[in-house]
Design an enzyme around this catalytic site. Structure first.
Site, PDB file in Angstrom:
ATOM      1  N   LYS A  97     -42.680 -11.940 -21.065  1.00 35.63           N
ATOM      2  CA  LYS A  97     -42.653 -10.647 -20.371  1.00 35.63           C
ATOM      3  C   LYS A  97     -41.374 -10.470 -19.559  1.00 35.63           C
ATOM      4  CE  LYS A  97     -46.380 -10.745 -17.902  1.00 35.63           C
ATOM      5  NZ  LYS A  97     -46.702 -12.173 -18.133  1.00 35.63           N
TER       6      LYS A  97
ATOM      7  N   GLY B 184      14.287  19.054   9.215  1.00 37.41           N
ATOM      8  CA  GLY B 184      13.436  18.042   9.830  1.00 37.41           C
ATOM      9  C   GLY B 184      12.908  17.102   8.766  1.00 37.41           C
TER      10      GLY B 184
ATOM     11  N   LYS C 276      -9.647  22.068  18.012  1.00 36.38           N
ATOM     12  CA  LYS C 276     -10.232  21.617  16.749  1.00 36.38           C
ATOM     13  C   LYS C 276     -11.754  21.588  16.822  1.00 36.38           C
ATOM     14  CE  LYS C 276      -6.023  18.961  15.959  1.00 36.38           C
ATOM     15  NZ  LYS C 276      -5.358  17.677  16.151  1.00 36.38           N
TER      16      LYS C 276
ATOM     17  N   GLY D 282       1.376  31.173  15.101  1.00 39.61           N
ATOM     18  CA  GLY D 282       1.713  31.188  13.687  1.00 39.61           C
ATOM     19  C   GLY D 282       1.164  29.977  12.968  1.00 39.61           C
ATOM     20  N   VAL D 283       1.990  28.916  12.937  1.00 38.17           N
ATOM     21  CA  VAL D 283       1.619  27.700  12.208  1.00 38.17           C
ATOM     22  C   VAL D 283       0.463  26.954  12.887  1.00 38.17           C
ATOM     23  CG1 VAL D 283       2.455  25.424  11.495  1.00 38.17           C
ATOM     24  CG2 VAL D 283       3.891  27.451  11.185  1.00 38.17           C
TER      25      VAL D 283
ATOM     26  N   GLN E  83      -5.773  11.141  17.109  1.00 35.19           N
ATOM     27  CA  GLN E  83      -4.891  12.042  17.832  1.00 35.19           C
ATOM     28  C   GLN E  83      -3.689  11.272  18.359  1.00 35.19           C
ATOM     29  OE1 GLN E  83      -5.402  15.453  18.211  1.00 35.19           O
ATOM     30  NE2 GLN E  83      -3.310  15.454  19.005  1.00 35.19           N
TER      31      GLN E  83
ATOM     32  N   ILE F 197      -7.396  18.796  20.833  1.00 33.50           N
ATOM     33  CA  ILE F 197      -8.712  18.346  20.359  1.00 33.50           C
ATOM     34  C   ILE F 197      -9.761  19.425  20.600  1.00 33.50           C
ATOM     35  CG2 ILE F 197     -10.574  16.697  20.818  1.00 33.50           C
ATOM     36  CD1 ILE F 197      -8.311  14.621  21.347  1.00 33.50           C
ATOM     37  N   ASN F 198      -9.717  20.064  21.774  1.00 35.57           N
ATOM     38  CA  ASN F 198     -10.687  21.117  22.077  1.00 35.57           C
ATOM     39  C   ASN F 198     -10.550  22.308  21.117  1.00 35.57           C
ATOM     40  OD1 ASN F 198     -11.950  19.759  24.173  1.00 35.57           O
ATOM     41  ND2 ASN F 198     -10.517  20.525  25.721  1.00 35.57           N
TER      42      ASN F 198
ATOM     43  N   ASP G 294      -6.106  13.985   8.019  1.00 31.77           N
ATOM     44  CA  ASP G 294      -4.787  14.314   8.572  1.00 31.77           C
ATOM     45  C   ASP G 294      -3.675  13.993   7.573  1.00 31.77           C
ATOM     46  OD1 ASP G 294      -4.243  15.649  10.865  1.00 31.77           O
ATOM     47  OD2 ASP G 294      -4.144  13.908  12.170  1.00 31.77           O
TER      48      ASP G 294
END
Length: 893
Positions: free
Chosen positions: A344, A130, A14, A232-233, A58, A11-12, A83
């Site tokens: 009217k 996977g 992000k 990397g990812v 999260q 989270i930090n 997400d």
């Protein structure tokens, strides 16, 4: 949820990335005791918040309570699911709707890395190891829809090395350290390693190191491109989360761009002869009101639903749209009417239906809420008529959302406070009054805020109740109201003639302090006028405080603030200040808000409704509002009072005329409600029409006097002839109207007002040099004289003794610079309802002058004004009933 170290780390990362690129990001942290309901409640709040463009949950959820993760991820609104984990987004990805969904961030990042190699994906053989919902499965779909030939491998694949060896593109997300060996990899392949695993390493301080799912050192010798782990990812996943959030904001702005409406209109099934209004209203298939709100660009948190057909709108929408340009502002008024009215409201609705449902312009109608008094009395409903109605008309004409009841409660609280204060002052000493007005609570005496304001008004700059002198206490506790000067009456939203004059205080408990009083109908209350002119809660509260209820025996005005009831009124009116959203028969939006009298008040719907509507329609849209009675009354007050306080400037005046009314002004027999029309009104008579056009000419002149283009709408009835209608159109154009058109909207809906709508469009492009008739700094008498001479055609005015006294009194009290709100008959340009046409040379008698200081005007009384209607011999309520089986209202107009 909870406090996992790894979750906090992610989270930090992000939050840091968001801060670096200018995205406002917040971490909402729930304790590990949070239940599934707690999490769902938090998600629902974020879903409804228009300021939030995207959010993630999260995972894993670190709670000591059982929580269904699938249920939680699917609770996130798909349009905010950056997400990409909800079933809806996953389903769209699986179907190949890549432009209409959010893609999970890791697969999206992997795809971006592959693109950065410059290698074309189309036609390549790809292998994904996977099948998780977060990486493997969406990665398969993403590669497939980018035209690769994809094989998914997993723990049960028996020929894994063989499959890997065929891959031009290999994406591994198996969660097993260095499972894929370098020798398996096809030379020149692109390898994306999504794995994060920890293996023992004695050389590291932590005793372990991070590796991927691919044996990096051997694989890099065979691959043309390979991602390292770490570095990397992972960073790409964070970057893609930021990108998805930006995409979400862009989609939101495109979808909710102010002035960009996607609206569904209703098709009318026209019948001849035209059925009753209530039959037409019931036959209409209404849109849910939340759909109408969404169509015009309102956010869910700005809409308070009152069932399926009406809603209140939060004033916060004005702040959100404050930088948006206003649309075109159109006011509908009329010539001097017959007692039957000339349509009217019907024309207002017909015009917006034509502009919206037929010309596809953004358009809002803003109309007054009718009193229930006439609904059950002689007039019946007031939602328009025929195929031009605000619907459902029974809701419109009855309680709506309770605004009038709130006004009744607030008004009568003030009336009760006036009499109670006089009673207590007459029966108690200064010290007794002071002890009760500023009581000791737990040994401490303290002034309330409103009492501090009274002290300041008296010039007493003290805040300690114990510090006041006897003289100051006397001034503070004694309003010393002169009963003969009380102008504040009790109100009721029912026609009841026997309440026009009553005696109050006859109980023995009131100790003989009786006085003569009266009830007015609720819509005549100054609180209604304040509601219509206020531009926000704070302004409304201040206006309440300034309302004058009487004078003291020394001639000083006594206000609602002096009574100490201002804050309570604001509380009672806090919901009533929000405009009410409804719709027309053809599905165009309508604001119904406020309904002040058009004689002793200004007779226009609320400033707030107009301001919100003007922002919602956008710069090319239209807001059409209606001014009560004829142009000499409602329109003049719209310009000189409403526009003065609102700061809004009109673009077009629509002046409604009928052959019937012009024949009356030309010398035709009297028109009486409930009595069949004489033959002069049902047979062609061009001479009567031509002579009666003097009134039309004068009202066109009145509108043009304010510098605004005039379009005349000739509201056609079935008894009118073509020659009569053509004659009215000709006279209107010769009198200076921008255009004049025949209208058949009552029988045809918006289609019958198309010519009018096009004329209004053209007129809105013409120069509008709006100006007020008078400067408010002029003396009171001069302002009255200007209205009488310029608007009515009078030679002069005559102030009767009581009116002269009030001019002196209000000038002395500091109210002389308020606008003027003339209270005169609506059935003639003069003070005499029998004088038709365009009389001149008369002297206008001013019987009395009264002040609505909170609303912000003085109202001179020309003749006698009834503020409490009575019931006729046969009221409308004879025909009104409820079907006990269906619950439908019958017989309402």
């Amino acid at each position: 949820v909870g406090n996992r170290d790894d979750s906090n780390l992610y989270i930090n990362m992000k939050l840091k990335a968001a801060a670096e690129i200018g995205i406002s990001a917040n971490h909402i942290k729930l304790p590990n005791t949070a239940t599934e309901a707690d999490v769902l409640k938090c998600i629902a709040s974020l879903n409804a918040d228009p300021a939030v463009h995207g959010f993630i949950v999260q995972l894993p959820l670190d709670s000591d309570k059982p929580i269904n993760t699938e249920k939680i991820t699917n609770a996130v609104a798909p349009e905010k699911d950056v997400d990409g984990l909800s079933s809806i987004n996953a389903g769209k990805l699986s179907r190949g709707d890549l432009g209409d969904c959010f893609i999970p961030c890791t697969p999206k990042g992997c795809m971006e890395l592959i693109r950065q190699t410059g290698v074309q994906v189309a036609g390549k053989r790809a292998v994904v190891i996977g099948r998780s919902k977060i990486v493997g499965a969406p990665m398969h779909d993403l590669l497939l829809w980018n035209n690769a030939t994809v094989t998914t491998c997993h723990s049960k694949t028996s020929t894994l090395a063989e499959e890997v060896g065929k891959a031009d593109i290999l994406v591994v997300a198996a969660g097993r350290a260095e499972m894929v060996k370098g020798e398996w990899i096809k030379p020149g392949a692109i390898v994306i390693d999504c794995g994060i695993n920890h293996v023992p390493d004695s050389t590291k301080a932590s005793g372990k190191r991070v590796v991927g799912d691919v044996a990096y050192s051997s694989a890099k010798e065979k691959a043309s491109f390979i991602t390292p782990v770490p570095g990397g990812v992972g960073p790409m996943t964070v970057a893609m989360l930021m990108q998805s959030t930006v995409e979400s904001a862009q989609r939101f702005l495109e979808k909710f761009q102010p002035g960009k409406w996607t609206i569904q209109y209703n098709q009318l099934s026209l019948k001849m002869p035209v059925p009753s209004d209530i039959e037409i209203s019931k036959s209409c298939m209404l849109k849910p009101i939340d759909q109408v709100a969404k169509e015009v660009g309102l956010f869910p948190d700005e809409v308070e639903l009152y069932g399926q057909t009406k809603a209140k709108i939060q004033l916060s929408v004005l702040k959100r749209l404050q930088s948006q340009p206003d649309g075109k502002y159109v006011v509908v008024t009329g010539i001097t009417p017959t007692p039957l009215g000339e349509g009217k409201s019907t024309t207002t609705v017909g015009l917006v239906q034509a502009l919206g449902a037929h010309l596809h312009q953004n358009v809002f109608a803003c109309v007054r809420q009718p009193s229930q008094g006439p609904t059950f009395g002689i007039k019946g409903g007031a939602a328009g008529g025929g195929y031009c109605q605000v619907v459902p008309m029974e809701e419109f004409n009855l309680h709506l959302t309770g605004d009038i009841h709130a006004i009744t409660a607030a008004n009568n609280l003030v009336a009760a406070a006036v009499d109670a204060r006089m009673f207590h002052e007459l029966t108690q000493s200064d010290q007794a009054l002071y002890s009760r007005l500023v009581p000791s609570v737990n040994g401490v005496r303290k002034f309330s805020d409103i009492q501090i304001r009274r002290l300041q008004k008296l010039g007493i700059n003290k805040t300690d109740p114990m510090a006041l002198t006897k003289e100051e206490i006397n001034a503070f506790v004694r309003l010393d109201i002169d009963p003969s000067t009380i102008t504040w009456q009790r109100v009721l939203d029912t026609n009841d003639r026997f309440l026009r004059k009553i005696t109050i205080g006859q109980s023995v408990t009131e100790k003989g302090f009786a006085r003569t009083a009266q009830f007015d109908i609720t819509v005549s209350s100054e609180i209604m006028a304040v509601l219509a002119l206020a531009d926000g809660l704070d302004d409304m509260r201040k206006r309440f405080g300034r309302m004058v209820v009487a004078s003291s025996k020394k001639g000083q005005p006594v206000t609602v603030d002096d009574l100490g009831v201002t804050g309570a009124l604001a509380v009672l009116m806090k919901d009533a200040i929000k405009p009410n959203l409804m719709q027309t028969l053809e599905g165009t939006p309508v604001f119904v808000h406020a309904g002040p009298f058009a004689n002793i008040a200004h007779g226009n719907s609320s400033v707030l409704a107009d301001k919100i509507a003007l922002k919602l329609v956008g710069k090319d849209g239209f807001v059409v509002t209606e001014a009560g009675f004829g142009a000499d009354i409602g329109m003049e007050k719209f310009f000189n009072i409403k526009c003065r306080y609102s700061g809004l400037r009109p673009h077009v005046v629509v002046l409604v005329a009928t052959v019937r009314a012009l024949k009356m002004h030309g010398g035709g027999p009297a028109v009486t409600a409930g009595v069949p029309l004489p033959k002069e009104y049902t047979e062609e008579n061009l001479q009567l029409v031509a002579k009666g056009c003097s009134n039309l000419n004068k009202q066109i002149q009145n509108a043009r006097m304010f510098g605004v283009p005039v379009v005349v709408a000739v509201n056609a009835f079935k008894t009118d002839t073509k020659a009569e209608l053509a004659l009215v159109v000709q006279h209107a154009k010769e009198a200076g109207a921008f255009d004049a058109v025949e209208c058949t909207h009552w029988a045809e809906g918006g289609k019958g007002a198309l010519a009018l709508a096009r004329a209004v469009q053209r007129a809105s492009q013409a120069p509008s040099n709006f100006r007020f008739l008078y400067n408010v700094e002029l003396p009171v008498v001069d302002k009255i004289r200007l209205i009488a001479q310029q608007v009515y055609g009078a030679r002069d005015i005559e102030l009767l003794p009581e009116a002269q006294e009030k001019v002196a009194l209000y000038t002395k009290q500091g109210f002389g610079n308020l606008p003027i709100c003339m209270a005169k008959t609506h059935l003639s340009l003069s003070h005499d309802p029998e004088q038709k046409g365009a009389p001149t040379g008369f002297v206008l008698p001013i019987r009395d002058i009264r002040a609505s200081v909170g609303a912000g005007f003085l109202y001179p009384l020309v003749g006698t004004m009834s503020t409490m209607p009575g019931l006729p011999t046969r009221p409308c309520f004879y025909d009104i009933d409820l079907d006990p089986v269906s619950g439908e209202v019958n017989g309402l107009f």
